[in-house]
Design a protein around this motif. Structure first.
Motif, short mmCIF file in Angstrom:
data_model
loop_
_atom_site.label_atom_id
_atom_site.label_comp_id
_atom_site.label_asym_id
_atom_site.label_seq_id
_atom_site.Cartn_x
_atom_site.Cartn_y
_atom_site.Cartn_z
N LYS A 103 0.73 -1.31 -0.15
CA LYS A 103 0.23 -0.29 0.25
C LYS A 103 0.80 1.34 0.39
CE LYS A 103 -3.57 -2.29 2.52
NZ LYS A 103 -4.45 -2.19 3.59
N VAL A 126 0.59 9.11 -2.82
CA VAL A 126 -0.69 9.50 -3.63
C VAL A 126 -0.79 11.10 -3.59
CG1 VAL A 126 -3.24 10.33 -3.57
CG2 VAL A 126 -2.07 7.84 -2.80
N GLU A 165 -7.48 5.46 -4.08
CA GLU A 165 -6.72 4.52 -3.40
C GLU A 165 -6.67 5.14 -1.83
OE1 GLU A 165 -1.85 4.30 -4.47
OE2 GLU A 165 -2.99 4.91 -6.13
N GLU A 191 -8.59 2.79 0.17
CA GLU A 191 -8.34 1.16 0.45
C GLU A 191 -7.23 0.95 1.00
OE1 GLU A 191 -7.28 0.03 -3.68
OE2 GLU A 191 -9.75 0.31 -3.85
N ASN A 192 -6.29 2.25 1.14
CA ASN A 192 -4.83 2.15 1.83
C ASN A 192 -4.65 2.19 3.64
OD1 ASN A 192 -3.83 1.69 -0.61
ND2 ASN A 192 -2.61 3.09 -1.00
#
Length: 75
Positions: free
Chosen positions: A4, A10, A37, A40-41
């Motif tokens: 991750k 990001v 993302e 999710e992380n």
């Protein structure tokens, strides 16, 4: 197993995206992928320093969506 990415990675991608010219639809899709993302992380229901920063980045990205211009020929 995939690693991750941290919110900093990001965030770097987000800043690169903001410097690049895309059509509004492409721009919004790319921002949405980065926002997904982050979701999710990070578990946004727990409070840590990293999670707090990820939430702030997620909110900031959501404000950068390019709105579609109204069409003159919409019937």
């Amino acid at each position: 197993m995939t690693l991750k990415r941290a919110y900093r990675d990001v965030e770097k991608d987000f800043h690169k995206l903001m410097k690049t010219n895309y059509y509004p639809k492409q721009h919004n899709e790319k921002i949405q992928l980065l926002m997904d993302e982050l979701k999710e992380n990070y578990d946004f229901s727990t409070y840590t320093e990293d999670t707090s920063r990820a939430i702030a980045l997620h909110y900031y990205m959501s404000q950068k969506f390019q709105t579609d211009k109204p069409s003159l020929f919409l019937h």
